[in-house]
Write an enzyme that holds these catalytic residues in place. Structure first.
Site, mmCIF file in Angstrom:
data_model
loop_
_atom_site.group_PDB
_atom_site.id
_atom_site.type_symbol
_atom_site.label_atom_id
_atom_site.label_comp_id
_atom_site.label_asym_id
_atom_site.label_seq_id
_atom_site.Cartn_x
_atom_site.Cartn_y
_atom_site.Cartn_z
ATOM 1 N N THR A 85 -11.400 4.674 10.743
ATOM 2 C CA THR A 85 -11.322 4.031 12.063
ATOM 3 C C THR A 85 -10.979 5.040 13.154
ATOM 4 O O THR A 85 -11.126 4.749 14.333
ATOM 5 C CB THR A 85 -10.280 2.898 12.052
ATOM 6 O OG1 THR A 85 -9.110 3.375 11.391
ATOM 7 C CG2 THR A 85 -10.785 1.684 11.331
ATOM 8 N N LYS B 220 -7.734 7.881 -1.180
ATOM 9 C CA LYS B 220 -8.980 8.334 -0.519
ATOM 10 C C LYS B 220 -9.552 9.565 -1.232
ATOM 11 O O LYS B 220 -9.752 10.632 -0.648
ATOM 12 C CB LYS B 220 -8.733 8.618 0.961
ATOM 13 C CG LYS B 220 -8.310 7.379 1.746
ATOM 14 C CD LYS B 220 -8.277 7.645 3.229
ATOM 15 C CE LYS B 220 -7.910 6.409 4.025
ATOM 16 N NZ LYS B 220 -6.497 5.984 3.863
ATOM 17 N N ASP C 269 -3.542 4.197 -2.112
ATOM 18 C CA ASP C 269 -4.610 4.594 -1.188
ATOM 19 C C ASP C 269 -4.719 6.113 -1.141
ATOM 20 O O ASP C 269 -4.157 6.753 -0.248
ATOM 21 C CB ASP C 269 -4.274 4.003 0.191
ATOM 22 C CG ASP C 269 -5.345 4.270 1.228
ATOM 23 O OD1 ASP C 269 -6.492 4.572 0.846
ATOM 24 O OD2 ASP C 269 -5.040 4.154 2.436
ATOM 25 N N LYS D 21 0.843 -1.205 0.000
ATOM 26 C CA LYS D 21 0.000 0.000 0.000
ATOM 27 C C LYS D 21 0.875 1.251 0.000
ATOM 28 O O LYS D 21 1.694 1.454 0.897
ATOM 29 C CB LYS D 21 -0.910 0.009 1.236
ATOM 30 C CG LYS D 21 -1.825 1.224 1.292
ATOM 31 C CD LYS D 21 -2.887 1.055 2.361
ATOM 32 C CE LYS D 21 -2.585 1.773 3.651
ATOM 33 N NZ LYS D 21 -2.780 3.231 3.598
ATOM 34 N N ARG E 128 2.802 -0.452 10.709
ATOM 35 C CA ARG E 128 3.928 -0.354 11.646
ATOM 36 C C ARG E 128 4.335 -1.641 12.333
ATOM 37 O O ARG E 128 5.540 -1.847 12.546
ATOM 38 C CB ARG E 128 3.635 0.758 12.673
ATOM 39 C CG ARG E 128 3.657 2.136 12.021
ATOM 40 C CD ARG E 128 2.936 3.171 12.837
ATOM 41 N NE ARG E 128 1.498 2.936 12.840
ATOM 42 C CZ ARG E 128 0.616 3.686 13.478
ATOM 43 N NH1 ARG E 128 1.028 4.726 14.179
ATOM 44 N NH2 ARG E 128 -0.675 3.402 13.426
ATOM 45 N N THR F 3 -13.656 15.244 -11.761
ATOM 46 C CA THR F 3 -12.272 15.249 -11.265
ATOM 47 C C THR F 3 -11.909 13.887 -10.695
ATOM 48 O O THR F 3 -10.807 13.344 -10.955
ATOM 49 C CB THR F 3 -12.127 16.325 -10.161
ATOM 50 O OG1 THR F 3 -12.595 17.561 -10.681
ATOM 51 C CG2 THR F 3 -10.695 16.471 -9.705
ATOM 52 N N ASP G 282 -14.119 14.084 -4.452
ATOM 53 C CA ASP G 282 -14.148 15.307 -5.254
ATOM 54 C C ASP G 282 -15.377 15.256 -6.163
ATOM 55 O O ASP G 282 -16.169 14.313 -6.095
ATOM 56 C CB ASP G 282 -12.839 15.413 -6.066
ATOM 57 C CG ASP G 282 -12.425 16.868 -6.285
ATOM 58 O OD1 ASP G 282 -13.306 17.699 -6.586
ATOM 59 O OD2 ASP G 282 -11.222 17.167 -6.161
HETATM 60 O O1 C5P Z 1 0.634 1.237 10.936
HETATM 61 P P1 C5P Z 1 -0.790 0.747 10.839
HETATM 62 O O2 C5P Z 1 -0.917 -0.772 10.812
HETATM 63 O O3 C5P Z 1 -1.696 1.387 11.849
HETATM 64 O O4 C5P Z 1 -1.238 1.238 9.386
HETATM 65 C C1 C5P Z 1 -2.553 1.153 8.941
HETATM 66 C C2 C5P Z 1 -2.673 1.775 7.588
HETATM 67 O O5 C5P Z 1 -4.033 1.741 7.222
HETATM 68 C C3 C5P Z 1 -2.227 3.231 7.503
HETATM 69 O O6 C5P Z 1 -1.635 3.399 6.214
HETATM 70 C C4 C5P Z 1 -3.511 4.011 7.608
HETATM 71 O O7 C5P Z 1 -3.477 5.216 6.866
HETATM 72 C C5 C5P Z 1 -4.504 3.057 6.958
HETATM 73 N N1 C5P Z 1 -5.877 3.255 7.373
HETATM 74 C C6 C5P Z 1 -6.305 3.126 8.685
HETATM 75 N N2 C5P Z 1 -7.619 3.312 9.006
HETATM 76 C C7 C5P Z 1 -8.502 3.632 8.049
HETATM 77 C C8 C5P Z 1 -8.073 3.754 6.725
HETATM 78 C C9 C5P Z 1 -6.741 3.566 6.420
HETATM 79 O O8 C5P Z 1 -5.512 2.817 9.567
HETATM 80 N N3 C5P Z 1 -9.779 3.752 8.353
#
Ligand code: C5P
Length: 228
Positions: free
Chosen positions: A114, A63, A61, A34, A205, A70, A66
């Site tokens: 989330t 998101k 990703d 991603k 992470r 566009t 618009d």
């Molecule tokens: O590091 P971590 O496991 O928390 O990363 C989760 C990834 O999922 C991040 O790139 C974050 O932007 C993405 N994300 C999220 N919650 C959402 C949509 C996307 O944590 N609702």
């Protein structure tokens, strides 16, 4: 799909070296990589082409939210970069979603971030709770021609019931048992999310910050495989 194909690793880094190092460590230990707003803003479209050229599947990703014209042109550009998956906000409405439904890239509707709880949803004008809002937005996305959504693990069951078994559900907020939750709130383990009905899980992470990212990814895959 094999468990490995279901694992999406979030490459939330800002340098090309970090992207390439993680790809070297993880290339056969994840199904999809991603590229989100951080890496895309820092490194531009060339990083997407470079990861695709290495034979990897890319989830770009962005998101998008618009006006239909566009948004639709942006989705065409995402497809021309070779990305396999991308995101638009389901709250962008039916016309925007219809304009974004595209065959050559899997366009997923973002339901409820989330990071938003019921109180934050109300403060931006949503009257339902997070689960009902996510299910409603998922139904709108499906009726507008999208093939799936992004949702928190706790909303999977309601969305499955609303949209059926063929609808794709991708979920972030995943934490292997014992991992630091960081800023994620209501998390599930990989096995719990797959058992709840997720098609793809996004893990950032806990893998990318691990001393050995490859071992961390393999542990996530093992955990998914061990579901009853
Ligand atoms: O590091 P971590 O496991 O928390 O990363 C989760 C990834 O999922 C991040 O790139 C974050 O932007 C993405 N994300 C999220 N919650 C959402 C949509 C996307 O944590 N609702």
């Amino acid at each position: 799909m094999q468990p490995r194909d279901r694992l999406v690793v979030a490459l939330d880094v800002s340098t090309r070296n970090d992207v390439l190092r993680l790809l070297d460590q993880l290339h056969d230990a994840a199904g999809v990589f991603k590229i989100g707003l951080q890496a895309f803003t820092a490194l531009g479209p060339s990083i997407v082409r470079e990861v695709v050229a290495r034979g990897e599947r890319v989830f770009l990703d962005l998101k998008i939210h618009d006006i239909p014209n566009t948004a639709s042109h942006a989705i065409h550009e995402v497809a021309s970069l070779g990305a396999s998956m991308t995101t638009v906000h389901a709250s962008g409405g039916e016309s925007m979603l219809r304009a974004c439904a595209h065959d050559s890239v899997l366009v997923l509707g973002v339901t409820v971030l989330t990071s938003l709880d019921d109180a934050s949803l109300q403060s931006v004008g949503f009257t339902d709770n997070a689960i009902d809002t996510a299910a409603r937005l998922a139904r709108l996305a499906q009726a507008s021609g999208l093939r799936g959504v992004v949702a928190s693990p706790h909303e999977i069951a309601a969305i499955r019931e609303a949209c059926g078994s063929d609808f794709v559900i991708l979920t972030p907020g995943i934490r292997p048992s014992g991992a630091d939750a960081g800023d994620q709130r209501r998390t599930m383990t990989p096995r719990e999310a797959i058992s709840a009905g997720a098609d793809y899980i996004v893990v950032g992470r806990p893998i990318t910050n691990a001393a050995n990212p490859r071992s961390a990814a393999l542990r996530v895959i093992d955990d998914m495989s061990s579901r009853a």
